[in-house]
Design an enzyme around this catalytic site. Sequence first.
Site, mmCIF file in Angstrom:
data_model
loop_
_atom_site.group_PDB
_atom_site.id
_atom_site.type_symbol
_atom_site.label_atom_id
_atom_site.label_comp_id
_atom_site.label_asym_id
_atom_site.label_seq_id
_atom_site.Cartn_x
_atom_site.Cartn_y
_atom_site.Cartn_z
ATOM 1 N N GLU A 27 -23.421 52.952 111.128
ATOM 2 C CA GLU A 27 -22.707 54.065 110.501
ATOM 3 C C GLU A 27 -21.324 54.187 111.121
ATOM 4 O OE1 GLU A 27 -24.820 57.806 110.542
ATOM 5 O OE2 GLU A 27 -23.156 58.881 109.591
ATOM 6 N N GLU A 173 -29.791 61.847 103.045
ATOM 7 C CA GLU A 173 -30.317 63.146 103.527
ATOM 8 C C GLU A 173 -29.779 64.327 102.732
ATOM 9 O OE1 GLU A 173 -29.931 63.514 107.805
ATOM 10 O OE2 GLU A 173 -31.466 61.985 108.133
ATOM 11 N N TYR A 244 -36.857 61.129 113.815
ATOM 12 C CA TYR A 244 -36.405 60.897 115.189
ATOM 13 C C TYR A 244 -37.335 61.650 116.129
ATOM 14 C CZ TYR A 244 -32.074 59.137 113.122
ATOM 15 O OH TYR A 244 -31.154 58.412 112.415
ATOM 16 N N GLU A 292 -34.251 55.509 108.534
ATOM 17 C CA GLU A 292 -33.749 55.998 109.828
ATOM 18 C C GLU A 292 -34.965 56.351 110.671
ATOM 19 O OE1 GLU A 292 -30.577 58.890 110.127
ATOM 20 O OE2 GLU A 292 -29.730 58.224 108.209
HETATM 21 O O1 AHR Z 1 -28.398 58.464 112.692
HETATM 22 C C1 AHR Z 1 -27.693 59.630 112.978
HETATM 23 C C2 AHR Z 1 -27.712 60.634 111.834
HETATM 24 O O2 AHR Z 1 -29.020 61.114 111.672
HETATM 25 C C3 AHR Z 1 -27.356 60.097 110.465
HETATM 26 O O3 AHR Z 1 -25.997 60.114 110.216
HETATM 27 C C4 AHR Z 1 -28.053 61.062 109.553
HETATM 28 O O4 AHR Z 1 -28.408 60.484 108.330
HETATM 29 C C5 AHR Z 1 -29.228 61.554 110.358
HETATM 30 O O5 AHR Z 1 -29.316 62.941 110.356
#
Ligand code: AHR
Length: 506
Positions: A27, A173, A244, A292
């Site tokens: 990114e 997102e 995450y 992600e």
């Molecule tokens: O990977 C970091 C960020 O996490 C990305 O830009 C976003 O899509 C997500 O919230």
Amino acid sequence: MLPAKVTVDPAFVVGPVRPRTFGSFVEHLGRCVYTGIHDPGHATADATGFRQDVIDAIKELGVTTVRYPGGNFVSGYNWEDAIGPVEDRPARLDLAWHSTEPNTVGVDEFMAWCQKADVEPMMAINLGTRGVREAIDILEYCNIPGGTEWSDKRRTNGAEDPYRIKMWCLGNEMDGPWQTGHKTAEEYGRIAAEAARAMRQVNPDLELVACGSSSRQMDTFGDWERTVLTETYEQVDLISAHAYYAEMDGDLASFLASSENMDRFIDDVVSTADAVRAAGNHTKRINISFDEWNVWYAHLTPSAPPTGDDWPVAPALLEDNYNVADAVVVGNLLISLLRHTDRVHAASLAQLVNVIAPIMTEPADQGGRIWKQTTFHPFALTARHAKGQVLRVAIDSPTHETQQFGTVKALDAVATFDAETGDVVVFATNRSTDQGLGLELDLRGFGDLKVVEAVTYSNDDPYWKASVEDDTTVLPQVNASATITDGTVTADLPAVSWSMIRLARA
Ligand code: AHR
């Protein structure tokens, strides 16, 4: 050592190992692009400024696809700003990361880099501030051979042949209130369906990814997928999932069991997609692009973007420094992705360089060194050795309590089997914080096997971190305890560890 048993049989096939499971993500965020993959002043940089040492590390990592250019960044991005002569490109505010985007790297540079790095691009379009027109313009620029305004511009800009990019993400997102141009599920479903329909008029055989939820914890999770897929079902192939994980408040036991969340997330998205399939009397199935996933200490300072009048170019953002436990979790999340290979058809470790990344670089003018985080190792070994078919395994393991997920098994595992070569590989994690496991691995269904390699990644201090000064003190080590007798492997798996056991025909 507590006993734990895994039974693997060649008949228990889930589906093929998909190369796209080992994708990643670049990114325009922090130093991922600028001073990450791209640093013209670096000793290994090519004529276009891309670092060869980074490309070499990416190849060693085994990355197959790379999602680009964002992430939150894409929702305010004008891709046209970053084509043509570099000196004519405008600098823009990047609202997502409160930074300045110089537009030195754009789609043409990225595509040249993909070729060098030998990765497949996965292109995201802006459905935050833009829409259908932009989607078909960038598609025309990338995929039409010539004879139109955009395709001829590409040729003028140096790329004679079309890029023929297959995978496209319809925004990023869009369920997240933080997203520029955030939308309701109904609003997003409509624009995604319209963009997809128009894109298929250009290239019918694209593989299109609709935005799913930004995490399983979103209030809209479930409803979002149902509404978006009801709108887009016939136009898209995949729905995304993002997740995450981080150790919070010293709760290592819950953190080590993060794959429980990923398993449930995948199962719930599959159920929702299949319910929409039934309700709409559709034939095809929608699969998941887990585009992600990673460990990310999002609540800590290294993740905070600049504020106020400070709009820097490529500031150091999200430069999390991973420990051994983080790497064990990354290895376990890959186990979860693999065991869902029937419905997870693509995945992207977010991200690739410097930003919550397995590969770190110093800028050229600050030493220019490159180093590997702990998380590099389980990813690289899994990407290199998972081959053939994924096999479901039967696990009989001691359990323990966790605050977040209740009772969980200490042992988690998955296996792959390459019927051509006869190779069997078992990937396993011991998620206990303090208890070693005596693994008994029943492989009698495969006939005569020998152990080719057994490695374990762990450390007495699970909080050990690699750094630019030392990224080699803790590496995957030969697990000398692994032996096979009459088709059954025994091996010791220390607490907080990730292991790989490779076997071949004897
Ligand atoms: O990977 C970091 C960020 O996490 C990305 O830009 C976003 O899509 C997500 O919230």
